[in-house]
Design an enzyme around this catalytic site. Structure first.
Site, PDB file in Angstrom:
ATOM      1  N   MET A   1       0.808  -1.214   0.000  1.00 46.62           N
ATOM      2  CA  MET A   1       0.000   0.000   0.000  1.00 46.62           C
ATOM      3  C   MET A   1       0.845   1.268   0.000  1.00 46.62           C
ATOM      4  SD  MET A   1      -3.083  -0.390  -0.612  1.00 46.62           S
ATOM      5  CE  MET A   1      -3.428   1.358  -0.425  1.00 46.62           C
ATOM      6  N   ASP A   2       2.101   1.185   0.389  1.00 41.61           N
ATOM      7  CA  ASP A   2       2.961   2.357   0.252  1.00 41.61           C
ATOM      8  C   ASP A   2       3.219   2.646  -1.223  1.00 41.61           C
ATOM      9  OD1 ASP A   2       3.009   2.581   2.943  1.00 41.61           O
ATOM     10  OD2 ASP A   2       5.176   2.413   3.174  1.00 41.61           O
TER      11      ASP A   2
END
Lengths: 421, 408
Positions: free
Chosen positions: A185-186
């Protein structure tokens, strides 16, 4: 639109006319501006001299080339901050805040990924930024967004992946979720940040107006649940049920066989998929064993019914075979197959990444000549390029505060001596 | 080309995007729609192959019942055209002249349909053609068959995902994420080209490689290799690392899993953990309370890396211990309220009821006329000027212009 009078360093397309004041860090924040820096934007990374930038976990982590440690030695920071300028500003000091105001006045975009309220507390809320630069674009990129019950909560990639429903989707049945083995998700947050900045720039080109964008990684994670979410929403079928998760199988596209199987060697695996009956016919010609010609397996419905048994048979067949050779043989007959590539295989031995120029090299004072991530696209007329390593802490103080903001060497020396920069 | 209007509501208001429907273009098109573009999705007669992707409404298969199609094609209008039919080519050329951006296949696949992105961009100088292909338009590997799974295997995702027990295979990070990762890259590339075109009037080809995109979204796995030639190893529920690390995923008291996040490892956080243990009456039940007490009283030399590391380890163990005493959701909320970045492993059904997402307006109800029901979808991912663009339902084959209404 007011701009600083200092000419841009190269003005190259497509983003050479834009300057970004980058207060962000970590992968989700710094990764966004890294993409834009490679597309030509002048990104000025602003860090805290008091903590030596250690707010950003990448400043205090590796990988390291050798036994040397320190904020200017980490390979992760270099990867996500290449092509940026780096300055230090102590925003606790009024002179630091004043310098940031002057910097913002020269920028098109401010980015940040502090916890909710931190930027406001420093006196740089969007309303205050607008007073400094009326058409400024502010993109905030946080785990949970700036409003809602979790807005003050702390996050990092695996936490967002868990809370946002993605971790639960990854794994094998009858055991715990495996989740993503990195901060997926980064990367998505970084991409969404870059996308949002670019979209806001497009809008400002047409309207002359800036805006504030409150990005939330949890909002983004939800988008990625896609068909699974629809099965819940429409068919009322929960995802928490027996036999799930089973993310190596094809739940929604309906391919069988479809999985990851052992091949010869320690921790060596092959992924293969039969998209349709024709793929299965081709695959069984390669397998060339009686069980594969069972007519019950001819149609996908039969293979689906026998999927557990079929997977075991395939695993037994692959287990003694060479991975690369088997994948090649399957691809030659039109069946999608790939070894589970180790970093060495995909970085050093794959013509597709080499021909793409996927990992450009930069010269770093402590890491030497080192490769960094490139981008997954090329533009035919105004392509990206990566030239410079990430800045060491405060490396460009003199360039930015002197050449851009007009401070004299003496003024810069005093600010440095006073711990303002 | 308009490239938007003077008083546009959304960033891409007035920008027209034509998407040639495929498994890998759907999410990119959806992002364009969320940014405010007018997106038209082009399908062959009979419908896109992705209309055969499940799940299906009420589990009844059919091109109009694919929830995959409905999900990824919200906010788009539809057009049906047979690009393989020479008679339709003139119509396609005319269509192209009304669009600013095309999201379609790369050179090799386009050529198979008698299209050439480069030649089309020559013919339509302001057009931006976003060409998605497995390995890039001119790749030596361009003929290889691929799927979402095999791409994630070759692109580095699978190597990092799985379990501590390496007798178990690596696992895919969920179905369909190639299209998600690549969708963002495609839009970023297109927006870069759009910003160029605003000033130059010239379009260009944006060549997007699925494989390249996957390869540069693997975090540690790639730069551990690039910097020091090290290979990460997969671990259950946490980052693949070169050296094994402590577990972060534990089972809470109610049987659900939580992630203990990243403890801080300092004196104040040790204080907070001690207070939490006290409130729960668990000081004596946790084995390493004494170390937290030492840290809390400032008696540990946290400048010593070995001691700091030990405290982090104890804090993480303490969080896991506490999680085992309570329900997962209670642990998540309590831990966060006390300043720890812990998380709960939610399933999709939990999210529809999640108070935070509800408060942020992340769920919208869209009335789907052909199914005669209201379906809950996520709202657009990004709010511009504080507002998310409403997206109507996906186009149907029989009435491709159909749009429904959305409410929160």
């Amino acid at each position: 639109m007011s701009r600083c009078e200092v000419p841009r360093p190269d003005g190259r397309e497509p983003l050479g006319r834009y300057r970004i004041c980058d207060l962000s860090g970590q992968v989700a924040g710094a990764g966004a501006t890294r993409i834009l820096a490679s597309l030509g934007a002048q990104v000025i990374r602003v860090e805290d001299p008091v903590t030596q930038g250690r707010w950003d976990i990448l400043r205090r982590s590796g990988p390291y080339l050798d036994e040397h440690r320190g904020v200017d030695h980490g390979g992760g920071f270099n990867n996500y901050n290449a092509d940026k300028l780096g300055v230090t500003l102590n925003l606790r000091d009024p002179r630091g805040r004043q310098l940031l105001q002057r910097l913002v006045r020269c920028c098109d975009v401010v980015t940040e990924n502090f916890r909710t309220g931190v930027l406001d507390g420093l006196g740089f809320s969007y309303e205050e930024l607008k007073l400094i630069k009326p058409d400024i674009i502010l993109v905030s990129n946080s785990g949970f967004g700036h409003d809602g019950p979790y807005s003050g909560y702390r996050s990092w990639g695996p936490v967002i992946q868990a809370v946002g429903g993605l971790t639960h989707e990854v794994g094998l049945p009858s055991t715990e979720p495996a989740g993503w083995g990195y901060s997926f998700m980064d990367h998505i947050g970084a991409a969404a940040g870059a996308m949002s900045i670019l979209a806001a720039l497009v809008q400002r080109e047409h309207t002359g107006r800036g805006q504030a964008i409150d990005l939330s990684a949890m909002d983004l994670a939800v988008q990625l649940l896609g068909p699974a979410l629809m099965d819940v929403s429409v068919n009322r079928r929960p995802r928490r049920r027996d036999g799930r998760p089973d993310s190596n199988r094809s739940e929604f596209v309906g391919m069988v066989p479809h999985g990851v199987y052992p091949v010869a060697g320690e921790d060596c695996w092959i992924a293969l998929a039969c998209r349709d009956d024709a793929d299965w016919q081709a695959m069984r010609s390669v397998i060339d064993q009686p069980w594969a010609f069972d007519c019950d397996l001819d149609a996908v419905s039969g293979r689906r019914a026998a999927e557990d048994r079929l997977s075991k048979m395939i695993a037994a067949w692959t287990a003694t075979r060479h991975g690369e050779d088997t994948a090649l043989r399957l691809r030659q007959v039109g069946v999608p197959a790939s070894v589970v590539a180790r970093p060495r295989q995909r970085i050093e031995e794959d013509p597709a990444t080499t021909e793409w120029g996927l990992w450009p090299a930069v010269d770093h004072p402590n890491l030497g000549r080192v490769r960094v991530d490139g981008l997954g696209f090329h533009l035919s007329a105004t392509d990206w390029a990566t030239h410079d390593a990430a800045p060491c802490l405060g490396q460009h103080n003199r360039t930015v505060f002197g050449e851009l903001l007009g401070l004299t060497d003496t003024e810069i020396d005093v600010l440095a001596a006073d711990g303002v920069i | 080309m308009s490239f938007g209007a003077q008083h546009q509501t959304w960033p891409l208001s007035g920008t027209r995007v034509l998407e040639l429907a495929s498994e890998y273009t759907g999410f990119a098109g959806l992002l364009f729609a969320a940014l405010g573009a007018d997106v038209t999705v082009l399908e062959p007669p009979g419908g896109s192959a992705t209309r055969q992707f499940g799940p299906f409404a009420d589990d009844v298969p059919g091109p109009e019942r694919s929830l995959w199609w409905r999900y990824y094609n919200r906010g788009k209008t539809g057009v049906v055209l047979d690009l393989g039919d020479p008679g339709s080519r003139t119509e396609f050329d005319q269509l192209l002249s009304t669009f600013d951006v095309v999201v379609g296949p790369g050179t090799r696949a386009a050529n198979n349909q008698g299209l050439s992105p480069a030649a089309i961009c020559e013919q339509h100088p302001s057009l931006i053609w976003v060409a998605l292909s497995p390995f890039g338009s001119d790749s030596a590997r361009g003929r290889e068959p691929v799927t979402d799974l095999t791409l994630q295997a070759g692109g580095g995702q699978l190597w990092s995902c799985g379990y501590d027990d390496h007798r178990l295979p690596p696992v895919r990070g969920g179905e369909g994420h190639v299209a998600h990762i690549v969708g963002f890259q495609a839009v970023i590339g297109a927006l870069g080209a759009l910003l160029s075109a605003i000033h130059s009037g010239r379009g260009q080809v944006v060549d997007v490689s699925l494989h390249a995109t996957l390869n540069v979204t693997t975090e540690l796995a790639t730069y551990e290799w690039l910097v020091r030639g090290a290979t990460v190893q997969r671990q259950t529920g946490r980052h693949a690392q070169v050296e094994p690390t402590q577990r972060t995923q534990v089972r809470a008291g109610d049987g659900r899993y939580v992630n203990t996040g990243v403890p801080v490892g300092d004196t104040p956080s040790s204080n907070r953990l001690l207070k939490w243990l006290e409130e729960l009456g668990l000081q004596t039940a946790f084995d390493d309370t004494f170390l937290l007490e030492l840290a809390s009283s400032g008696k540990l030399d946290l400048a010593d890396p070995a001691i700091a590391s030990e405290l982090l380890s104890v804090q993480r163990a303490c969080l896991g211990f506490i999680a085992g005493q309570m329900a997962a959701h209670e642990f998540f909320i309590e831990a966060q309220e006390r300043g720890f970045s812990a998380g709960i492993i939610n399933a999709a059904e939990d999210l529809i009821e999640d108070q935070h997402l509800k408060a942020r307006g992340m769920w919208v109800n869209i009335y789907e006329p052909d199914l005669d029901r209201t379906i809950i979808y996520p709202a657009s991912p990004v709010a511009f000027d504080g507002v998310r663009r409403p997206l109507g339902p996906a186009p149907s084959l029989t009435d491709p212009q159909i749009r429904g209404s959305q409410s929160h």
